[in-house]
Design a protein around this motif. Structure first.
Motif, PDB file in Angstrom:
ATOM      1  N   THR A  56      95.828 114.670  42.744  1.00  0.00           N
ATOM      2  CA  THR A  56      95.381 115.362  43.714  1.00  0.00           C
ATOM      3  C   THR A  56      96.060 116.207  44.612  1.00  0.00           C
ATOM      4  OG1 THR A  56      93.703 113.496  44.355  1.00  0.00           O
ATOM      5  CG2 THR A  56      93.847 115.279  45.905  1.00  0.00           C
ATOM      6  N   LEU A  72      89.581 122.816  41.666  1.00  0.00           N
ATOM      7  CA  LEU A  72      89.140 121.734  42.518  1.00  0.00           C
ATOM      8  C   LEU A  72      87.866 121.081  42.058  1.00  0.00           C
ATOM      9  CD1 LEU A  72      89.143 123.740  45.946  1.00  0.00           C
ATOM     10  CD2 LEU A  72      90.738 122.008  45.146  1.00  0.00           C
ATOM     11  N   ASP A  73      87.134 121.705  41.192  1.00  0.00           N
ATOM     12  CA  ASP A  73      85.982 121.219  40.492  1.00  0.00           C
ATOM     13  C   ASP A  73      86.337 120.275  39.546  1.00  0.00           C
ATOM     14  OD1 ASP A  73      84.232 123.100  41.564  1.00  0.00           O
ATOM     15  OD2 ASP A  73      84.086 124.397  40.086  1.00  0.00           O
ATOM     16  N   ILE A  76      87.456 117.028  41.480  1.00  0.00           N
ATOM     17  CA  ILE A  76      86.083 116.220  41.995  1.00  0.00           C
ATOM     18  C   ILE A  76      85.744 115.416  40.644  1.00  0.00           C
ATOM     19  CG2 ILE A  76      83.958 116.370  42.622  1.00  0.00           C
ATOM     20  CD1 ILE A  76      84.770 118.936  44.319  1.00  0.00           C
ATOM     21  N   SER A  80      85.472 111.478  40.201  1.00  0.00           N
ATOM     22  CA  SER A  80      84.193 110.877  40.041  1.00  0.00           C
ATOM     23  C   SER A  80      84.201 109.820  38.851  1.00  0.00           C
ATOM     24  CB  SER A  80      82.996 111.715  39.704  1.00  0.00           C
ATOM     25  OG  SER A  80      82.848 112.736  40.962  1.00  0.00           O
ATOM     26  N   LYS A  83      85.112 106.078  40.003  1.00  0.00           N
ATOM     27  CA  LYS A  83      84.081 105.517  41.134  1.00  0.00           C
ATOM     28  C   LYS A  83      83.833 104.244  40.930  1.00  0.00           C
ATOM     29  CE  LYS A  83      79.913 107.449  39.340  1.00  0.00           C
ATOM     30  NZ  LYS A  83      78.790 108.702  39.672  1.00  0.00           N
TER      31      LYS A  83
END
Length: 85
Positions: A56, A72-73, A76, A80, A83
């Motif tokens: 990050t 940034l995409d 993310i 994900s 998770k």
């Protein structure tokens, strides 16, 4: 955290997994196996956390230089994937 530290963590986890395999082969008590499995899971989660922090930071620094939204995409999307860990 440096790459060397992450590699050392992964090697420790590898040893724990080998130990777990041996425990199962020796038909050790379920509670002992589950305790070891829990320790391995915790170690993997902590390692993933350290990798995500490092990744990050790198992404943010690169985005600040380039202003490329794809960075940034991708960040993310990759976060994900974790998770369920």
């Amino acid at each position: 955290m440096s790459q060397k530290n992450i590699i050392n963590r992964l090697k420790r986890i590898e040893g724990q997994v080998r130990g777990l395999q041996k425990m199962v082969e020796e038909d050790r008590q379920c509670s002992e196996v589950l305790t070891q499995l829990s320790a391995i899971t915790g170690a993997l989660e902590k390692t993933a956390e350290q990798i995500v922090k490092q990744y990050t930071k790198g992404c943010i620094l690169e985005y600040e230089k380039t202003q490329n939204e794809k960075i940034l995409d991708d960040l993310i999307a990759n976060i994900s994937k974790l998770k369920n860990i």
